[in-house]
Design a protein around this motif. Structure first.
Motif, PDB file in Angstrom:
ATOM      1  N   LEU A  82       0.822  -1.211   0.000  1.00 55.96           N
ATOM      2  CA  LEU A  82       0.000   0.000   0.000  1.00 55.96           C
ATOM      3  C   LEU A  82       0.854   1.259   0.000  1.00 55.96           C
ATOM      4  O   LEU A  82       0.569   2.231  -0.726  1.00 55.96           O
ATOM      5  CB  LEU A  82      -0.931   0.002   1.214  1.00 55.96           C
ATOM      6  N   ASP A  83       1.922   1.249   0.823  1.00 54.41           N
ATOM      7  CA  ASP A  83       2.760   2.437   0.960  1.00 54.41           C
ATOM      8  C   ASP A  83       3.493   2.742  -0.342  1.00 54.41           C
ATOM      9  O   ASP A  83       3.568   3.900  -0.778  1.00 54.41           O
ATOM     10  CB  ASP A  83       3.756   2.223   2.102  1.00 54.41           C
ATOM     11  N   GLU A  98       2.671   1.824  -3.409  1.00 56.67           N
ATOM     12  CA  GLU A  98       1.699   2.250  -4.425  1.00 56.67           C
ATOM     13  C   GLU A  98       1.394   3.738  -4.278  1.00 56.67           C
ATOM     14  O   GLU A  98       1.389   4.491  -5.250  1.00 56.67           O
ATOM     15  CB  GLU A  98       0.411   1.434  -4.295  1.00 56.67           C
ATOM     16  N   GLU A  99       1.141   4.158  -3.046  1.00 56.86           N
ATOM     17  CA  GLU A  99       0.816   5.559  -2.794  1.00 56.86           C
ATOM     18  C   GLU A  99       2.012   6.463  -3.105  1.00 56.86           C
ATOM     19  O   GLU A  99       1.861   7.517  -3.743  1.00 56.86           O
ATOM     20  CB  GLU A  99       0.390   5.738  -1.342  1.00 56.86           C
ATOM     21  N   LYS A 100       3.213   6.043  -2.682  1.00 59.84           N
ATOM     22  CA  LYS A 100       4.400   6.863  -2.903  1.00 59.84           C
ATOM     23  C   LYS A 100       4.730   6.967  -4.390  1.00 59.84           C
ATOM     24  O   LYS A 100       5.141   8.032  -4.869  1.00 59.84           O
ATOM     25  CB  LYS A 100       5.587   6.275  -2.141  1.00 59.84           C
ATOM     26  N   GLU A 140       2.687   6.776  -7.011  1.00 55.27           N
ATOM     27  CA  GLU A 140       1.751   7.670  -7.697  1.00 55.27           C
ATOM     28  C   GLU A 140       1.973   9.123  -7.278  1.00 55.27           C
ATOM     29  O   GLU A 140       1.948  10.027  -8.117  1.00 55.27           O
ATOM     30  CB  GLU A 140       0.313   7.245  -7.398  1.00 55.27           C
ATOM     31  N   GLN A 141       2.205   9.328  -6.001  1.00 59.02           N
ATOM     32  CA  GLN A 141       2.427  10.692  -5.506  1.00 59.02           C
ATOM     33  C   GLN A 141       3.707  11.276  -6.096  1.00 59.02           C
ATOM     34  O   GLN A 141       3.735  12.435  -6.555  1.00 59.02           O
ATOM     35  CB  GLN A 141       2.491  10.675  -3.979  1.00 59.02           C
TER      36      GLN A 141
END
Length: 510
Positions: free
Chosen positions: A16-17, A19-21, A23-24
């Motif tokens: 999860l981390d 994936e978020e990083k 994209e961000q």
């Protein structure tokens, strides 16, 4: 188990981390590169290319643009494969055909490409912008763009690169897509490029190690909370269980009565005994608050015996008002399959003449049995029937074995599940099922009671189907024995009439 849970949490967290990083980070890179190109185009738009183009002031404006941006190496205006104006005064009418894509004239919008700069003999990154009958070519410092993109990825603990039409433009050139175990692409909505960010095996392992301690702490805290919660639940269970034991000794469990009425005359023919707990602190408590623990602990057996003993005393009073009045008590099929419990029931009935007639025991079809247990259940039912007990199958239709139970066990009464009654008002299929249940009851010579009657419309439907007896809030809610006796006496004074359901409210009010 603790370590396995920690590892699973860590893996889930890292997925999860990352994936978020990814994209961000890719979105931030696109935003910054878009700002770079937008700034360049705004400054280029300020140059007048219509009259007396490429004056000294025009070249000075191009130099100022380059001076303000460390990423730009050269700006040229191109027409017919030749430089017509540039920030370099000596570059005029220079043929740069070999540096331009062969099909660039087919493009109508911006595009990016890499090619060998023939004057410097090294690869360069070019950005072409259409401008009236010319093209503006912006030559970018490829080494700087490579460094910036690579460093941007490193600062975010990942790999990053810029691609165009699937081809590498700048960034971590040594990392192929297949080398990345996890990646994401974010397209610029204004300019022709895409930023790709991702993690290879080494970076994912590093992220996994970095988060492992936190995952262990989370699992430790969750486990601690779980143990505390479970301990609290067990204490509450033990406390409630001990309260139930004490309540049995103090006779705090009582039976509230709900009348069972004749569908046509609305006379009270009997009543179902519904368990209530007169808690000394919480007041009147319904079974929903304690029945699960009472059943799991086996205390429900003692409560049932208490209710039957109370029913014996109450029925003696009711017989004086109406000798034909009966009481119905809920039991479980497993109770009746227990020979020891059956002997206790028979003992109470033997010592209570009022229970030797007009007593109904009912249980649901939800419990399942082996062949041996079913034989014990049949034996228990037969023994109790020999002492005057009538048997009712409660919530008929709600389980999966209704017809087989009717064939294997003998019942005198079928109680239709309230869900069928509630749905019969709007569902023609359910209404048809009710009709089938009535026909089945006739086949097995059973009386039928419709439970959960709450509206006059439901009462009318039940009456139209020929169902003899009803039970529900339309007629009366469960009440204490003293209140029931008072209402029964008034009901006995009412004349026996064949009343339509719409007249029910008048009877109930009186």
């Amino acid at each position: 188990m603790f370590i396995i849970l920690a590892l699973l949490v860590d893996i889930f967290w890292v997925v999860l981390d990352t994936e978020e990083k990814m994209e961000q980070s890719a979105s931030i890179a696109v935003e910054r590169m878009d700002a770079l190109f937008t700034g360049i185009e705004k400054k280029l738009a300020a140059i007048d290319t219509s009259n007396d183009f490429c004056t000294e002031s025009d070249r000075q404006a191009l130099e100022d643009i380059i001076y303000d941006s460390v990423s730009i190496k050269e700006i040229s205006f191109i027409r017919d494969n030749k430089i017509v104006c540039s920030d370099r005064s000596r570059q005029h009418n220079v043929d740069i055909s070999r540096e331009l894509p062969k099909n660039y004239s087919d493009f109508t919008g911006r595009f990016t490409y890499t090619a060998k700069d023939q004057r410097r003999n090294k690869n360069a990154l070019f950005y072409l912008i259409p401008a009236q009958d010319m093209w503006v070519r912006v030559s970018l410092h490829l080494d700087y763009i490579d460094f910036w993109v690579s460093d941007f990825g490193a600062r975010h603990s990942m790999k990053a690169k810029v691609i165009y039409n699937g081809n590498f433009v700048a960034g971590d050139a040594e990392v192929k897509n297949c080398d990345l175990l996890n990646l994401i692409e974010v397209d610029s909505q204004k300019y022709p490029y895409t930023v790709m960010t991702g993690y290879n095996g080494h970076l994912l392992l590093k992220a996994f190690k970095d988060q492992l301690l936190y995952a262990i702490l989370i699992i430790f805290l969750i486990s601690a909370l779980f143990v505390v919660g479970l301990s609290s639940l067990c204490r509450n269970r033990r406390t409630l269980e001990s309260e139930i034991v004490q309540a049995i000794k103090n006779n705090e469990f009582v039976g509230y009565l709900q009348p069972i009425v004749c569908s046509q005359t609305q006379q009270w023919r009997g009543a179902e005994i519904l368990l209530r707990w007169e808690h000394p602190h919480n007041g009147l408590t319904t079974p929903a608050e304690f029945i699960t623990i009472a059943e799991n602990s086996g205390l429900i057996n003692d409560i049932t015996l208490k209710l039957l003993a109370e029913a014996a005393r109450n029925k003696a009073v009711l017989d004086k008002i109406n000798p034909d009045h009966y009481l119905s008590l809920n039991v479980t099929a497993s109770m009746i399959a227990n020979p020891f419990f059956v002997r206790k029931l028979i003992s109470i009935i033997k010592h209570s003449p009022a229970l030797q007639h007009g007593i109904v025991l009912e249980f649901t079809e939800r419990e399942t049995f082996t062949d041996d247990q079913l034989a014990q259940l049949q034996t228990g039912m037969t023994k109790l029937r020999q002492h005057g007990v009538t048997w009712a199958l409660d919530d008929f239709g709600s389980g999966y074995s209704g017809l087989s139970r009717l064939q294997q066990l003998s019942f005198e009464v079928l109680k239709i599940d309230r869900a069928f009654v509630a749905a019969s008002s709007t569902d023609t299929i359910t209404h048809s099922i009710l009709d089938s249940i009535c026909n089945l009851a006739k086949r097995f010579d059973c009386d039928v009671i419709a439970e959960g009657i709450e509206t006059t419309e439901q009462a009318e439907r039940v009456n139209a189907l020929g169902i003899k007896y009803c039970q529900g809030y339309l007629f009366a809610k469960p009440m204490s024995f003293s209140k029931y006796v008072s209402k029964l006496k008034k009901a006995q004074r009412q004349p026996v009439l064949d009343l339509a359901p719409k007249e029910l409210e008048q009877i109930i009010e009186h």
